[in-house]
Enzyme design. Structure first.
Site, short mmCIF file in Angstrom:
data_model
loop_
_atom_site.label_atom_id
_atom_site.label_comp_id
_atom_site.label_asym_id
_atom_site.label_seq_id
_atom_site.Cartn_x
_atom_site.Cartn_y
_atom_site.Cartn_z
N ALA A 106 6.37 62.27 27.27
CA ALA A 106 6.02 61.26 26.26
C ALA A 106 7.28 60.48 25.91
O ALA A 106 8.39 60.92 26.20
CB ALA A 106 5.45 61.92 25.02
N LYS A 107 7.09 59.33 25.32
CA LYS A 107 8.22 58.59 24.75
C LYS A 107 7.65 57.65 23.70
O LYS A 107 6.50 57.21 23.80
CB LYS A 107 8.94 57.78 25.84
CG LYS A 107 10.36 57.45 25.52
CD LYS A 107 11.20 58.71 25.43
CE LYS A 107 12.64 58.58 25.73
NZ LYS A 107 13.32 59.85 25.93
N GLY A 108 8.45 57.37 22.69
CA GLY A 108 8.03 56.42 21.66
C GLY A 108 9.21 55.57 21.27
O GLY A 108 10.35 55.86 21.62
#
Ligand code: NAD
Length: 419
Positions: A106-108
């Site tokens: 994931a990444k944000g």
């Protein structure tokens, strides 16, 4: 720091293509693994201190979740884009698979310049962003962590916001928290410690040891400065480092602790007044050293740099520092490069150990955390070197991606396709 999201995604897909030939992955699963599972864009209206209202943009992307909950950092930077977040989430999915953490990727991120924002404004952005993505995250769903320009302070605010909505305290929804709130000892220096462990392992593989090695480190932030200090402790001679303001070089070695203290107190490399020559970031990449550690931005080792680089070994502390064209040159020139998905995996490994401690409501010692980190990274390094030899891949990156693809492909094969 900047990342070009488009090319990071393109580079990752090129790296996957190169590994496909060696991996046990069907064409259908391979196609699925090239795309994110979901990406959310959120608008974050926020009151500035001066009474004006501004709308910030934020993202969260989840990638390759067949092996467990999604996991990856949150970065605050003006260059954050949907493409960049997708690419970095994809890299996380391969990193987690390679070091056998039970996670997808994931990444944000939020598009903002933290230098122009007050502490209270950053707090309001963090809380609004957490509210925006809170239906997507959770301790069994997707566990954020710090990345560029976020740290324990922002993780505490994220944990608090999420917990307020749920009605009870849930420390395990994020990692990289302050130790008092369930953070783990060893998290702050974990990525740099991992880089030091991997540097020692690759030197040993080539019959060398850190105490007869000279090292140049591009970038002296969290990762670069901890890698520098811990490698110096292992006997290495750190002859050069840099930051965005330029570099310093001293063939007798620089004082890694002194420089780190100056940076941690808000200083810059340009202001360093110890004995050294001034060099540019570009010069640093071309120094005649045993080990070059890019620990700043993406895409710095281009084809041209690879042709002129004089280091014997490259250890990628930054995400995506080497372009695929440059990889080809390094293979031709027989310069081994330990890929980012292994070299900088120390951070996510210790994040995993924090999450495990939180879910068990138990606390480990620093020694236990460091020993577990060293064991996991050493095992993954040995497996990568075995794959490199057994599959005769052109380089270490292809070996690492092959192993990561195999892990993902096995999970897909065992779970089958829904419906
Ligand atoms: P940081 O912001 O603490 O430090 C970055 C360093 O790079 C600083 O010294 C900065 O001045 C320098 N820099 C910025 N732009 C530069 C440029 N154009 N040229 C040269 N130097 C430049 O960041 P960090 O947390 O140390 O992360 C460094 C790299 O490691 C990034 O690629 C990041 O994605 C990667 N990484 C970090 C972690 C982590 O746990 N912090 C984990 C995995 C990967």
């Amino acid at each position: 720091m900047t990342d070009n999201g488009d090319s990071t995604l393109e580079n990752m897909r090129t790296q996957m293509d190169r590994a496909q030939e060696y991996a046990q992955v069907t064409e259908n699963v391979f196609r699925r693994l090239k795309h994110p599972e979901r990406t959310l864009e959120v608008s974050l209206p926020m009151l500035l201190d001066n009474g004006e209202e501004r709308v910030f943009k934020g993202y969260r992307c989840q990638f390759g979740g067949a092996r467990g909950p999604y996991k990856g950092g949150v970065r605050y930077h003006p260059s954050v884009s949907m493409d960049e977040v997708i690419a970095l989430a994809g890299l996380m999915s391969f990193k987690n698979a390679l070091v056998k953490l039970p996670y997808g990727g994931a990444k944000g991120g939020v598009v903002c310049n933290t230098k122009d924002l007050s502490r209270d404004e950053i707090k309001r952005i963090t809380r609004r962003y957490t509210e925006g993505i809170r239906r997507m995250i959770g301790p069994k769903m997707d566990i954020p962590a710090p990345d560029m320009n976020t740290g324990p302070r922002e993780m505490a605010w994220m944990m608090d916001t999420y917990s307020v909505y749920e009605g009870y305290t849930i420390p395990e929804v994020v990692t990289g928290k302050p130790v008092e709130l369930g953070g783990t000892p060893g998290r702050v220096e974990a990525t740099g410690r991992g880089v030091a462990i991997i540097t020692e392992k690759i030197l040993e593989y080539h019959g060398r040891s850190p105490d007869d090695a000279t090292v140049a480190i591009q970038g002296y932030g969290n990762v670069g400065s901890w890698a520098g200090r811990l490698l110096a402790e292992r006997g290495a001679n750190i002859v050069a480092t840099s930051d965005v303001t330029g570099g310093i070089y001293n063939p007798d070695g620089i004082d890694t602790h002194e420089v780190a203290t100056q940076i941690e107190n808000g200083g810059q490399i340009a202001d360093y007044d110890g004995e050294c020559d001034r060099i540019s970031n570009d010069d640093l990449l071309r120094l005649d050293v045993d080990v070059l550690i890019p620990a700043a931005v993406s895409h710095v080792i281009t084809q041209d740099v690879a042709e002129e680089l004089r280091a014997d070994i490259v250890v990628e502390a930054a995400n995506g520092p080497t372009t695929p064209d440059a990889d080809d040159v390094l293979v031709e020139r027989d310069v081994p490069a330990v890929p980012d998905i292994l070299a900088n995996a120390g951070g996510v490994i210790v994040s995993y150990l924090e999450w495990v401690q939180n879910t068990q409501e138990y606390r480990w010692t620093l020694e236990e955390v460091n020993a577990d980190l060293e064991r996991r990274l050493s095992d993954a390094f040995d497996e990568m070197m075995d794959a490199y030899a057994d599959y005769e891949t052109p380089d270490l990156r292809t070996a690492a991606f092959t192993l990561a693809l195999d892990q993902q492909a096995t999970a897909h094969a065992q779970r089958g396709l829904f419906p």
